[in-house]
Design a protein around this motif. Structure first.
Motif, PDB file in Angstrom:
ATOM      1  N   THR A 162       0.818  -1.219   0.000  1.00  0.00           N
ATOM      2  CA  THR A 162       0.000   0.000   0.000  1.00  0.00           C
ATOM      3  C   THR A 162       0.848   1.264   0.000  1.00  0.00           C
ATOM      4  O   THR A 162       0.304   2.365  -0.050  1.00  0.00           O
ATOM      5  N   TYR A 163       2.175   1.120   0.025  1.00  0.00           N
ATOM      6  CA  TYR A 163       3.066   2.275   0.133  1.00  0.00           C
ATOM      7  C   TYR A 163       3.313   2.933  -1.226  1.00  0.00           C
ATOM      8  O   TYR A 163       3.250   2.287  -2.282  1.00  0.00           O
ATOM      9  N   SER A 164       3.655   4.213  -1.174  1.00  0.00           N
ATOM     10  CA  SER A 164       4.150   4.904  -2.358  1.00  0.00           C
ATOM     11  C   SER A 164       5.590   4.470  -2.618  1.00  0.00           C
ATOM     12  O   SER A 164       6.220   3.811  -1.778  1.00  0.00           O
ATOM     13  N   LYS A 165       6.117   4.865  -3.762  1.00  0.00           N
ATOM     14  CA  LYS A 165       7.506   4.540  -4.091  1.00  0.00           C
ATOM     15  C   LYS A 165       8.466   5.084  -3.030  1.00  0.00           C
ATOM     16  O   LYS A 165       9.378   4.391  -2.576  1.00  0.00           O
ATOM     17  N   GLY A 199      11.989   6.679  -9.946  1.00  0.00           N
ATOM     18  CA  GLY A 199      10.544   6.575  -9.788  1.00  0.00           C
ATOM     19  C   GLY A 199       9.941   7.498  -8.766  1.00  0.00           C
ATOM     20  O   GLY A 199       8.725   7.495  -8.559  1.00  0.00           O
ATOM     21  N   MET A 200      10.762   8.310  -8.096  1.00  0.00           N
ATOM     22  CA  MET A 200      10.242   9.215  -7.073  1.00  0.00           C
ATOM     23  C   MET A 200       9.776  10.527  -7.705  1.00  0.00           C
ATOM     24  O   MET A 200      10.369  11.005  -8.683  1.00  0.00           O
ATOM     25  N   ASP A 201       8.720  11.102  -7.119  1.00  0.00           N
ATOM     26  CA  ASP A 201       8.323  12.434  -7.556  1.00  0.00           C
ATOM     27  C   ASP A 201       9.233  13.447  -6.853  1.00  0.00           C
ATOM     28  O   ASP A 201      10.014  13.087  -5.963  1.00  0.00           O
ATOM     29  N   PRO A 202       9.195  14.735  -7.256  1.00  0.00           N
ATOM     30  CA  PRO A 202      10.115  15.728  -6.673  1.00  0.00           C
ATOM     31  C   PRO A 202      10.043  15.820  -5.149  1.00  0.00           C
ATOM     32  O   PRO A 202      11.064  15.985  -4.485  1.00  0.00           O
ATOM     33  N   ARG A 203       8.850  15.714  -4.580  1.00  0.00           N
ATOM     34  CA  ARG A 203       8.721  15.803  -3.129  1.00  0.00           C
ATOM     35  C   ARG A 203       9.392  14.617  -2.448  1.00  0.00           C
ATOM     36  O   ARG A 203      10.113  14.780  -1.457  1.00  0.00           O
ATOM     37  N   LEU A 260      13.189  14.969  -2.675  1.00  0.00           N
ATOM     38  CA  LEU A 260      13.701  15.936  -1.710  1.00  0.00           C
ATOM     39  C   LEU A 260      13.757  15.332  -0.313  1.00  0.00           C
ATOM     40  O   LEU A 260      14.740  15.520   0.417  1.00  0.00           O
ATOM     41  N   HIS A 261      12.722  14.588   0.061  1.00  0.00           N
ATOM     42  CA  HIS A 261      12.682  13.964   1.384  1.00  0.00           C
ATOM     43  C   HIS A 261      13.826  12.962   1.540  1.00  0.00           C
ATOM     44  O   HIS A 261      14.491  12.916   2.582  1.00  0.00           O
ATOM     45  N   MET A 262      14.068  12.156   0.496  1.00  0.00           N
ATOM     46  CA  MET A 262      15.144  11.169   0.563  1.00  0.00           C
ATOM     47  C   MET A 262      16.499  11.856   0.646  1.00  0.00           C
ATOM     48  O   MET A 262      17.379  11.432   1.412  1.00  0.00           O
ATOM     49  N   MET A 263      16.694  12.936  -0.121  1.00  0.00           N
ATOM     50  CA  MET A 263      17.967  13.647  -0.077  1.00  0.00           C
ATOM     51  C   MET A 263      18.205  14.247   1.307  1.00  0.00           C
ATOM     52  O   MET A 263      19.319  14.204   1.834  1.00  0.00           O
ATOM     53  N   GLU A 264      17.151  14.787   1.925  1.00  0.00           N
ATOM     54  CA  GLU A 264      17.282  15.329   3.279  1.00  0.00           C
ATOM     55  C   GLU A 264      17.670  14.230   4.261  1.00  0.00           C
ATOM     56  O   GLU A 264      18.485  14.447   5.169  1.00  0.00           O
ATOM     57  N   LEU A 265      17.079  13.055   4.095  1.00  0.00           N
ATOM     58  CA  LEU A 265      17.409  11.921   4.959  1.00  0.00           C
ATOM     59  C   LEU A 265      18.873  11.526   4.812  1.00  0.00           C
ATOM     60  O   LEU A 265      19.581  11.314   5.807  1.00  0.00           O
ATOM     61  N   LEU A 266      19.363  11.459   3.565  1.00  0.00           N
ATOM     62  CA  LEU A 266      20.756  11.080   3.329  1.00  0.00           C
ATOM     63  C   LEU A 266      21.708  12.124   3.915  1.00  0.00           C
ATOM     64  O   LEU A 266      22.736  11.781   4.512  1.00  0.00           O
ATOM     65  N   HIS A 267      21.373  13.394   3.755  1.00  0.00           N
ATOM     66  CA  HIS A 267      22.197  14.456   4.335  1.00  0.00           C
ATOM     67  C   HIS A 267      22.261  14.310   5.854  1.00  0.00           C
ATOM     68  O   HIS A 267      23.328  14.440   6.459  1.00  0.00           O
ATOM     69  N   ARG A 268      21.119  14.044   6.463  1.00  0.00           N
ATOM     70  CA  ARG A 268      21.059  13.940   7.919  1.00  0.00           C
ATOM     71  C   ARG A 268      21.917  12.780   8.427  1.00  0.00           C
ATOM     72  O   ARG A 268      22.664  12.914   9.401  1.00  0.00           O
ATOM     73  N   MET A 269      21.837  11.638   7.729  1.00  0.00           N
ATOM     74  CA  MET A 269      22.625  10.478   8.139  1.00  0.00           C
ATOM     75  C   MET A 269      24.111  10.716   7.904  1.00  0.00           C
ATOM     76  O   MET A 269      24.957  10.269   8.688  1.00  0.00           O
TER      77      MET A 269
END
Length: 303
Positions: free
Chosen positions: A130-133, A160-164, A167-176
């Motif tokens: 049921t999850y999004s990409k 396969g990700m949309d821009p939002r 952006l969320h994934m990039m923020e996560l990678l930066h944080r880690m």
């Protein structure tokens, strides 16, 4: 400090050379592995993850061989490009299973921590189908992080990700990365270079074409020669105006079609509109004629 190092590493399959004499070091922080599809990025990641043996050269993680060394997985997390997550499982079940496979002393606590890092707690009891990409990608990252590895490798995580979601994934990678992890992700999307705060490694046809700070790599990409097809209210007059410009190396006018070879993209782009306006010419179309990724990256090989 946990670093991943390739030293004169090559990998071939019969007569096909997938990676050719690559030497690079990936240290703590966020690093992008960029290149067109088929350039050898996945092969490099699989060499780093110990899934492939180098045909020649060495691949080490923290100074220890990656190939035939199961101990490296204590400090390594891998997110492959191809999804292989059973859709009937929940995120909690999937990440908990990963924790148990790592034989962690408290699998449930580790799973909770990993899901918290990727901000999936609110949806952890829903079926993955049921999850999004973006949610599926974050779940897979959580499974790779459950044992708190110092090194995280991700193969095309933004596909396969949309821009939002991107952006969320990039923020996560930066944080880690800011927490001290060594993170390497592969991509064929040039725009993602702009969102990096670390190092870029560019792979073309199995070779390391460029390496360094993302600003330096972006300048190499931007300042390379470009070819534009231009449409205007008076192509013949515009050709006469442009031919004397320092940023223009050649102008051709064939059957009314104006094509301009610009030696400096930035200078030309800034000057074109001003020159046209000053000459009373209306621009109706500007089409880059050489913007394929392969040409952009191939230019880096030659520099």
């Amino acid at each position: 400090m946990t670093a991943v190092e390739l030293t004169e590493a090559s990998r071939w399959y019969g007569n096909v050379v997938a990676v050719n004499d690559v030497t690079l070091t990936v240290g703590p922080g966020l690093t992008g592995l960029l290149g067109p599809n088929g350039a050898g990025k996945t092969t490099v990641l699989h060499l780093m993850a110990g899934l492939l043996s180098p045909s020649q050269g060495t691949v080490t993680i923290g100074g220890k061989p990656a190939w035939r060394n199961p101990d490296v997985y204590r400090t390594l997390g891998l997110v492959t490009e191809r999804e292989s997550v059973p859709g009937f499982l929940t995120a909690w079940e999937f990440v908990l299973a990963s924790a148990k496979l790592h034989k962690l002393p408290d699998p449930a606590a580790a799973a909770r921590t990993a899901l918290g890092i990727v901000e999936m707690e609110s949806a952890q009891d829903r079926a993955i189908s049921t999850y999004s990409k973006g949610m599926r990608q974050r779940t897979r990252v959580a499974a790779a992080l459950v044992h708190d590895p110092g090194v995280l490798l991700l193969d095309e995580p933004f596909n396969g990700m949309d821009p939002r979601q991107r952006l969320h994934m990039m923020e996560l990678l930066h944080r880690m990365a800011e927490e001290g992890r060594t993170i390497l992700f592969s991509s064929h999307i040039l725009e993602e270079v702009e969102q990096l705060s670390g190092t870029v490694q560019v792979i073309v046809a199995g070779r390391l074409a460029a390496s360094g700070d993302y600003r330096h790599i972006r300048r190499l990409m931007t300042n390379r020669p470009h070819v534009f097809t231009i449409e205007s209210s008076d192509n013949r007059r515009l050709a006469t105006v442009l031919i004397g410009q320092e940023s223009v190396s050649a102008v051709t006018l064939t059957d009314g079609t104006l094509q301009v070879h610009a030696s400096d993209y930035g200078t030309f782009a800034r000057a074109l509109a001003k020159l046209a306006k000053a000459s009373g010419i209306r621009l109706t179309g500007i089409l880059p004629a050489d913007e394929s990724l392969e040409k952009v990256f191939s230019y880096l090989v030659a520099t």
